[in-house]
Design a protein around this motif. Structure first.
Motif, PDB file in Angstrom:
ATOM      1  N   GLU A 152       0.893  -1.249   0.000  1.00 56.65           N
ATOM      2  CA  GLU A 152      -0.007   0.163  -0.256  1.00 56.65           C
ATOM      3  C   GLU A 152       0.946   1.346   0.015  1.00 56.65           C
ATOM      4  OE1 GLU A 152      -2.722  -0.258   3.500  1.00 56.65           O
ATOM      5  OE2 GLU A 152      -4.374  -1.265   2.002  1.00 56.65           O
ATOM      6  N   SER A 153       2.076   1.216   0.950  1.00 61.05           N
ATOM      7  CA  SER A 153       2.732   2.458   0.925  1.00 61.05           C
ATOM      8  C   SER A 153       3.689   2.541  -0.497  1.00 61.05           C
ATOM      9  CB  SER A 153       3.740   1.936   2.021  1.00 61.05           C
ATOM     10  OG  SER A 153       3.299   1.862   3.416  1.00 61.05           O
ATOM     11  N   LYS A 154       3.858   1.549  -1.416  1.00 59.09           N
ATOM     12  CA  LYS A 154       4.312   1.615  -2.577  1.00 59.09           C
ATOM     13  C   LYS A 154       3.476   2.465  -3.376  1.00 59.09           C
ATOM     14  CE  LYS A 154       7.966  -1.851  -2.316  1.00 59.09           C
ATOM     15  NZ  LYS A 154       8.329  -3.185  -2.860  1.00 59.09           N
ATOM     16  N   ALA A 155       2.355   1.944  -3.525  1.00 57.49           N
ATOM     17  CA  ALA A 155       1.176   2.454  -4.369  1.00 57.49           C
ATOM     18  C   ALA A 155       0.756   3.851  -3.709  1.00 57.49           C
ATOM     19  CB  ALA A 155      -0.210   1.729  -4.152  1.00 57.49           C
ATOM     20  N   LYS A 156       1.063   4.258  -2.519  1.00 52.86           N
ATOM     21  CA  LYS A 156       0.751   5.598  -2.345  1.00 52.86           C
ATOM     22  C   LYS A 156       1.970   6.453  -2.702  1.00 52.86           C
ATOM     23  CE  LYS A 156      -2.128   4.987   2.128  1.00 52.86           C
ATOM     24  NZ  LYS A 156      -2.094   5.211   3.553  1.00 52.86           N
ATOM     25  N   ILE A 157       2.935   5.885  -2.605  1.00 53.28           N
ATOM     26  CA  ILE A 157       4.255   6.761  -3.177  1.00 53.28           C
ATOM     27  C   ILE A 157       4.179   6.948  -4.692  1.00 53.28           C
ATOM     28  CG2 ILE A 157       6.898   6.325  -3.639  1.00 53.28           C
ATOM     29  CD1 ILE A 157       7.019   5.099  -0.969  1.00 53.28           C
ATOM     30  N   VAL A 158       3.755   5.992  -5.522  1.00 59.86           N
ATOM     31  CA  VAL A 158       3.473   5.996  -6.726  1.00 59.86           C
ATOM     32  C   VAL A 158       2.433   7.186  -7.114  1.00 59.86           C
ATOM     33  CG1 VAL A 158       2.920   4.891  -8.849  1.00 59.86           C
ATOM     34  CG2 VAL A 158       4.140   3.395  -7.588  1.00 59.86           C
ATOM     35  N   LYS A 159       1.468   7.128  -6.489  1.00 62.60           N
ATOM     36  CA  LYS A 159       0.435   8.275  -6.502  1.00 62.60           C
ATOM     37  C   LYS A 159       0.941   9.468  -6.306  1.00 62.60           C
ATOM     38  CE  LYS A 159      -4.351   9.252  -5.319  1.00 62.60           C
ATOM     39  NZ  LYS A 159      -5.477   8.907  -4.461  1.00 62.60           N
TER      40      LYS A 159
END
Length: 426
Positions: A152-159
Motif C-alpha cells: 500500500e505504501s508503494k502504491a501511495k508513493i507511486v500516486k
C-alpha cells in the motif's frame, strides 16, 4: 527347455520329410524311364506335364516344411518366455512377503517411539516445539501484514510521485505564463516610459515655444486670461498617463479643459481625427478624448462647465453637476448631465441618451447645440454645421468666437493628479 534342444527336435522331422521326398522322386524317375521307353509321343507330353506338376508340388512342400520349422522355433521361444514369467511371479511374491514383513517391523518401531514420546521430558520438548511453531506462525502473519502495508505504501508513493509530476508540470506552465506576463509587463512598461518620454519632449517643446512667445512682441492671449496654460500629467487606472490643461475659473476653482475652440487652427473633421483617443494642440484647439472622459466620469461624480464667447465679446456659461459619458460599446452616449445652472441656456439637455456619432452627441430629430463643427471666423447664422449654442435668437443658431468645455470632481474643489513640471503663469 533350452532352445538348442528345440532346434534338434525341429531338425529331425525336417530330415524325414526330405528323405521321403527324395525316395518318391527316385521311384517316380525309374517308373518314368520305364514308361517312357514304352510309351508313345502323346504319352511323353503327358509325362513331361506330370513331371512339371510334381516339381512344383515338391517346391511347395519344401516351402511348407521351412515355414513349419520356423513356427516350431517361435513356439519353443514362447515356451521359454513363459517359464521366465513364472520365475518372475514367484520372485515377486517372495519380495512382497519380505516388504510386508519389513513394514510390519517399521510400524512396530514407530509404535515403540510413540510410547517413548509420552514421557514428561519429551512432552515438554514437544510443547516448546509447538510454541515455537505458533510464534513462527504469528511472525508469518506479521510479515504478511507488513508486506501488505508495504505494498500500500508503494502504491501511495507511486500516486504521490504522479501528483508531484503533475504539480511540477503545472509549476513549469505557471512559470512559463509568469515569464510571458513579465515580458508583456516589461514591454508595456517600456511603452509607457516611451510615451512619457515623448510627452515630456512635447512639453519641453511647448515650454520653449511658450517662452519664445512670451519674449516676442505679439504674445498669445488664451481665453482664460493667461499667456501660458497650466499643464499637468494625469495618471489614472487603465489609462496611460496623459497631459492635460488646467485652468482657474473665478469663483469656481480649478478645472480640467476637455475641449477648446478659439481660431480654427485645428480641423475637427471626424474623418481626419480620432474622437476616441483625442487630438489637437494643447496650446490652441483640441479634444481630450472620449475614452478618457468615460473612465474619468464613471469613476466618480464630475461637473461640466461650458464657457462661450460670441463675436460681440459677450460671455456666457452653462454648468451641469453630474456629467457622465458611457462606454465604447454604447458609442460613448451622453448618460447624464444632472442639474443645470448658468446664463447660456440648457441647450445640451436635449442631447441626453444620444450616442456620440462622428463628432457630437446627435439626436436625429432635435438638437440644440454643436461645439465641434466647422469654425467660422465671423458671426454667421448656421443651420447645424458650425460652433454654436442654443436657438434662442429667433430660433436661429449663430457661430461663436470661442468655446471650451471643462470638468472637475463634484465633491472636491480640485482634481487630484500626479503633477509633472508645472508651467509658471505670468
Amino acid at each position: 527347455m533350452k532352445p538348442e534342444n528345440l532346434s534338434n527336435f525341429s531338425q529331425k522331422p525336417r530330415g524325414s520329410v526330405e528323405d521321403s521326398t527324395t525316395e518318391n522322386n527316385s521311384l517316380s524317375s525309374d517308373s518314368d524311364i520305364e514308361d517312357i521307353s514304352c510309351a508313345s509321343g502323346d504319352q511323353r507330353r503327358i509325362v513331361q506335364g506330370l513331371r512339371k506338376t510334381i516339381r512344383k508340388n515338391n517346391t511347395k512342400i519344401n516351402d511348407l516344411v521351412a515355414k513349419l520349422t520356423i513356427a516350431e522355433i517361435h513356439l519353443a521361444n514362447e515356451k521359454e518366455k513363459s517359464n521366465y514369467k513364472d520365475d518372475l511371479i514367484t520372485l515377486t511374491k517372495e519380495t512382497k512377503d519380505l516388504s510386508v514383513k519389513q513394514l510390519q517391523s517399521k510400524i512396530l518401531e514407530l509404535e515403540n517411539e510413540l510410547a517413548l514420546s509420552k514421557c514428561p521430558a519429551l512432552i515438554k520438548e514437544k510443547e516448546k516445539i509447538n510454541e515455537y511453531e505458533n510464534n513462527l506462525s504469528e511472525k508469518d502473519k506479521q510479515i504478511e501484514k507488513l508486506e501488505y502495508e508495504l505494498t500500500e505504501s508503494k502504491a501511495k508513493i507511486v500516486k504521490l510521485e504522479s501528483t508531484i509530476h503533475e504539480k511540477d508540470e503545472e509549476l513549469v506552465e505557471w512559470i512559463r505564463k509568469t515569464q510571458k506576463c513579465d515580458a508583456e509587463l516589461e514591454s508595456k512598461i517600456k511603452s509607457y516610459e516611451a510615451n512619457i518620454s515623448e510627452m515630456n519632449k512635447k512639453l519641453s517643446k511647448f515650454n520653449i515655444g511658450a517662452e519664445s512667445c512670451q519674449n516676442s512682441d505679439k504674445s498669445f492671449i488664451f481665453l482664460n486670461g493667461t499667456k501660458i496654460p497650466s499643464i499637468r500629467m494625469v495618471s489614472f487606472p487603465d489609462l496611460e498617463p496623459f497631459p492635460a490643461v488646467f485652468e482657474e475659473i473665478a469663483s469656481a476653482g480649478s478645472w480640467m479643459v476637455i475641449q477648446r475652440r478659439i481660431d480654427g487652427s485645428v480641423s475637427f473633421n471626424p474623418k481626419q481625427n480620432s474622437y476616441k483617443d483625442g487630438f489637437g494642440d494643447l496650446g490652441t484647439e483640441f479634444w481630450l478624448g472620449l475614452e478618457k472622459l468615460h473612465k474619468l466620469t464613471m469613476s466618480r461624480r464630475y461637473e461640466l462647465y461650458v464657457e462661450l464667447v460670441d463675436f460681440d465679446d459677450a460671455r456666457a456659461f452653462a454648468r451641469y453637476d453630474h456629467f457622465v459619458v458611457g462606454r465604447s460599446e454604447e458609442n460613448y452616449k451622453l448618460i447624464s448631465l444632472g442639474d443645470y445652472s448658468g446664463n447660456a441656456g440648457d441647450a445640451l439637455r436635449s442631447h441626453i441618451n444620444c450616442a456620440f456619432a462622428d463628432d457630437w452627441w446627435w439626436r436625429s430629430s432635435e438638437y440644440e447645440c454643436f461645439l465641434n463643427g466647422t469654425y467660422n471666423g465671423f458671426k454667421v447664422k448656421v443651420d447645424w454645421d458650425g460652433v454654436w449654442w442654443g436657438r434662442w435668437n429667433m430660433r436661429n443658431g449663430y457661430s461663436l468666437k470661442s468655446c471650451k468645455m471643462l470638468i472637475r470632481p463634484r465633491d472636491e474643489k480640485s482634481i487630484e493628479v500626479n503633477l509633472g513640471p508645472k508651467h509658471p503663469e505670468t
